[in-house]
Write an enzyme that holds these catalytic residues in place. Structure first.
Site, PDB file in Angstrom:
ATOM      1  N   CYS A   1       0.262  -0.998  -0.026  1.00  0.00           N
ATOM      2  CA  CYS A   1      -0.431  -0.085  -0.188  1.00  0.00           C
ATOM      3  C   CYS A   1       1.030   1.176   0.106  1.00  0.00           C
ATOM      4  O   CYS A   1       0.602   1.662  -0.830  1.00  0.00           O
ATOM      5  CB  CYS A   1      -0.842   0.058   0.930  1.00  0.00           C
ATOM      6  SG  CYS A   1      -1.766  -1.586   1.550  1.00  0.00           S
TER       7      CYS A   1
HETATM    8  N1  LIG Z   1      -2.967  -6.342   2.002  1.00  0.00           N
HETATM    9  C1  LIG Z   1      -3.166  -4.980   2.658  1.00  0.00           C
HETATM   10  O1  LIG Z   1      -2.639  -5.141   3.454  1.00  0.00           O
HETATM   11  C2  LIG Z   1      -4.045  -4.162   2.218  1.00  0.00           C
HETATM   12  C3  LIG Z   1      -4.611  -3.061   2.396  1.00  0.00           C
HETATM   13  C4  LIG Z   1      -5.781  -1.863   1.887  1.00  0.00           C
HETATM   14  C5  LIG Z   1      -5.836  -2.270   0.672  1.00  0.00           C
HETATM   15  N2  LIG Z   1      -4.963  -3.062  -0.273  1.00  0.00           N
HETATM   16  C6  LIG Z   1      -5.338  -3.559  -1.532  1.00  0.00           C
HETATM   17  O2  LIG Z   1      -6.071  -4.117  -1.778  1.00  0.00           O
HETATM   18  C7  LIG Z   1      -5.995  -5.246  -3.316  1.00  0.00           C
HETATM   19  C8  LIG Z   1      -5.583  -6.360  -2.948  1.00  0.00           C
HETATM   20  O3  LIG Z   1      -4.626  -6.098  -2.494  1.00  0.00           O
HETATM   21  P1  LIG Z   1      -4.200  -7.943  -1.594  1.00  0.00           P
HETATM   22  O4  LIG Z   1      -2.848  -7.645  -0.296  1.00  0.00           O
HETATM   23  O5  LIG Z   1      -5.677  -8.471  -0.994  1.00  0.00           O
HETATM   24  O6  LIG Z   1      -3.209  -8.287  -2.692  1.00  0.00           O
HETATM   25  P2  LIG Z   1      -2.745  -9.844  -2.400  1.00  0.00           P
HETATM   26  O7  LIG Z   1      -2.114 -10.153  -3.993  1.00  0.00           O
HETATM   27  O8  LIG Z   1      -2.752 -11.137  -1.304  1.00  0.00           O
HETATM   28  O9  LIG Z   1      -4.360 -11.133  -3.756  1.00  0.00           O
HETATM   29  C9  LIG Z   1      -4.676 -11.058  -4.664  1.00  0.00           C
HETATM   30  C10 LIG Z   1      -5.342 -12.379  -4.700  1.00  0.00           C
HETATM   31  O10 LIG Z   1      -5.734 -11.849  -6.399  1.00  0.00           O
HETATM   32  C11 LIG Z   1      -5.450 -12.815  -6.716  1.00  0.00           C
HETATM   33  N3  LIG Z   1      -5.691 -12.728  -8.311  1.00  0.00           N
HETATM   34  C12 LIG Z   1      -5.156 -11.916  -9.087  1.00  0.00           C
HETATM   35  N4  LIG Z   1      -5.618 -11.982 -10.286  1.00  0.00           N
HETATM   36  C13 LIG Z   1      -7.418 -11.994 -10.282  1.00  0.00           C
HETATM   37  C14 LIG Z   1      -7.804 -12.406 -11.040  1.00  0.00           C
HETATM   38  N5  LIG Z   1      -8.029 -11.545 -12.622  1.00  0.00           N
HETATM   39  N6  LIG Z   1      -9.033 -12.997 -11.093  1.00  0.00           N
HETATM   40  C15 LIG Z   1      -9.259 -13.855  -9.549  1.00  0.00           C
HETATM   41  N7  LIG Z   1      -8.035 -13.336  -8.541  1.00  0.00           N
HETATM   42  C16 LIG Z   1      -6.970 -13.203  -9.358  1.00  0.00           C
HETATM   43  C17 LIG Z   1      -4.248 -13.129  -6.729  1.00  0.00           C
HETATM   44  O11 LIG Z   1      -4.050 -14.545  -6.987  1.00  0.00           O
HETATM   45  C18 LIG Z   1      -4.136 -13.264  -4.896  1.00  0.00           C
HETATM   46  O12 LIG Z   1      -4.403 -14.598  -4.564  1.00  0.00           O
HETATM   47  C19 LIG Z   1      -4.473  -4.006  -4.086  1.00  0.00           C
HETATM   48  O13 LIG Z   1      -5.161  -3.005  -4.340  1.00  0.00           O
HETATM   49  C20 LIG Z   1      -4.480  -3.927  -2.199  1.00  0.00           C
HETATM   50  O14 LIG Z   1      -3.768  -2.106  -3.153  1.00  0.00           O
HETATM   51  C21 LIG Z   1      -3.947  -4.403   0.624  1.00  0.00           C
END
Ligand SMILES: NC(=O)c1ccc[n+]([C@@H]2O[C@H](COP(=O)([O-])OP(=O)(O)OC[C@H]3O[C@@H](n4cnc5c(N)ncnc54)[C@H](O)[C@@H]3O)[C@@H](O)[C@H]2O)c1
Length: 449
Positions: free
Chosen positions: A286
């Site tokens: 983030c």
């Molecule tokens: N991790 C954090 O602390 C956090 C906090 C707030 C916001 N976010 C935001 O949330 C979003 C997700 O982050 P995250 O940390 O969960 O990422 P992550 O990488 O842990 O998880 C994302 C998942 O999406 C899957 N994926 C990718 N493309 C896909 C598709 N086309 N169809 C289905 N699944 C698909 C991946 O395989 C993965 O399992 C990002 O935009 C991030 O900036 C993350």
């Protein structure tokens, strides 16, 4: 073109009151696309609240793990996940045709930066293609991935409306930023207020009704752009304040003042001040990334986001600053980085979690290796590490290991590491997190940021 199936259902008129009533009765089927740090806790929260949930991921290993009741996210309780899967209220799939059976779909896919530092929306675009293929009247689509203001309406909306369904009438589209804080024991998905901005008031209303079923407080805003901007304000605020305090750490170092003492004293002011702490650089999915989404958007409007860019510059310079501290500290002991045995303590980007994405530890290891140092690491949350073509394993933190070292560098201050033991047996420590604060006065073999 609108299909005959879509048209016939549309003719039946989408009954918003019925959709909201279904939500109240927990008859709404919820799909979550992307089962990572954000998506899996959200899917679990919906399932715990009594909704039937299908999680979608392109990684078959995650789909299989969930369907076998195996948890892989630290913020989710193993037994909770296993029970929900056993009761068949939570299932996972990589078959996106099941999207047509979902009444609500939350998209939680990654939003990284490209190699050139621009937003990489490819994951959103891929997920959106699947949603578009199976979009049917009555569905709610919620984008949760962090992105620049305008993404929901400029990128997603035109695509989703291409089939002839009209937003706010036939289907509902909103942006709702995810706010999870991995490792936070007090605030999780359920008790962190959730901001929701729909394309139309009806979109906000139905999506707010859905999230009210699982989240203690929802905060409606007037548009998707406002909701997108909320998330960027929150993370830019953190990035800039961390940049400020990192620069103050450098300034205090030049002035021979202890920055940690200054921050602690300033934090006693009961109003108008909030402490931020310096460190070895930003990490995670983030704070190092999101402000660049905003900068990029503003560049398309010929505006330079100076505050943001300055903070990014300072924060990105911190790993090199830590490496310089290591070199200076070794020098003061008549040693140099070349051939020095250096242990990195903590690899994940923050305390007590296993997420290594964008961790400043990588840059620190890289710089030290480039200078000829022999680098090993210890991290109770990261048993193995592969990057730049090398694989390292976490070393057990023994007295023998510590006494053989030339220097240990505390990069992440996990709370289950015995720092008193490290200080007792290691000849030199560079502490970038003030993990050794309990030792007063600071022993001569500890160098702080
Ligand atoms: N991790 C954090 O602390 C956090 C906090 C707030 C916001 N976010 C935001 O949330 C979003 C997700 O982050 P995250 O940390 O969960 O990422 P992550 O990488 O842990 O998880 C994302 C998942 O999406 C899957 N994926 C990718 N493309 C896909 C598709 N086309 N169809 C289905 N699944 C698909 C991946 O395989 C993965 O399992 C990002 O935009 C991030 O900036 C993350």
């Amino acid at each position: 073109m609108i299909s005959s199936k879509q048209r016939s259902v549309r003719m039946a008129h989408i009954d918003k009151a019925k959709i909201i009533d279904d939500i109240r009765k927990k008859q709404t089927h919820v799909g979550v696309i992307g089962l990572g740090y954000v998506g899996l806790p959200l899917a679990v929260e919906f399932a715990r609240a009594g909704f039937r949930v299908t999680g979608f991921d392109i990684q078959q290993s995650k789909v299989d793990a969930i369907n076998q009741g195996r948890n892989y996210i630290a913020d989710v309780a193993d037994d909770v996940l296993a029970n929900l899967v056993r009761q068949q209220v939570l299932v996972a799939s990589s078959d996106f045709s099941l999207l047509s059976a979902q009444d609500a779909i939350s998209i939680c896919v990654p939003t990284p930066l490209s190699k050139t530092g621009d937003p990489d929306l490819s994951y959103i675009l891929n997920a959106q293609q699947e949603v578009k293929k199976y979009l049917r009247p009555g569905q709610m689509i919620v984008l949760e991935s962090t992105t620049y203001p305008g993404t929901t309406e400029e990128v997603m909306l035109p695509e989703l409306q291409e089939g002839g369904l009209v937003v706010g009438k036939d289907f509902f589209l909103a942006f709702s930023p995810e706010r999870i804080d991995p490792g936070n024991k007090k605030f999780g998905t359920g008790n962190t207020p959730k901001v929701i901005g729909g394309v139309t008031p009806a979109c906000t209303e139905v999506v707010a009704a859905l999230y009210s079923g699982v989240i203690e407080k929802v905060v409606p805003v007037s548009s998707t752009r406002a909701a997108e901007m909320v998330k960027l304000l929150e993370n830019t605020f953190r990035s800039i304040n961390i940049g400020l305090v990192n620069e103050l750490a450098i300034i205090c170092n030049l002035l021979k003042i202890d920055i940690w003492e200054v921050i602690d004293a300033a934090a006693t002011k009961p109003f108008g001040y909030m402490p931020f702490y310096p460190g070895p650089g930003l990490g995670g999915h983030c704070i190092p990334i999101d402000p660049s989404y905003l900068s990029w958007k503003l560049r398309t409007l010929n505006y330079r986001t100076r505050f943001i860019e300055l903070a990014v510059d300072i924060n990105m310079g911190m790993p090199a600053y830590v490496v310089q501290k290591v070199a200076d500290a070794l020098n003061s002991f008549g040693k140099c980085v070349r051939d020095a045995k250096i242990l990195i303590l903590g690899i994940s980007y923050k305390r007590d979690i296993d997420d290594v994405r964008e961790s400043p530890a990588f840059d620190i290891i890289r710089h030290l290796r480039e200078k000829g140092g022999h680098v090993s690491y210890h991290d109770p949350y990261v048993p193995e590490l592969s990057f730049d073509g090398i694989t390292l394993k976490s070393e057990p933190l023994s007295r023998e290991l510590l006494s053989r070292l030339d220097c240990a560098v505390i990069v992440t201050d996990h709370s289950n590491v015995d720092y008193a033991f490290v200080v007792k047996h290691c000849p030199l420590i560079v502490d970038s997190r003030n993990a050794t604060r309990h030792l007063q006065p600071t022993p001569k073999h500890i160098v702080k940021l």
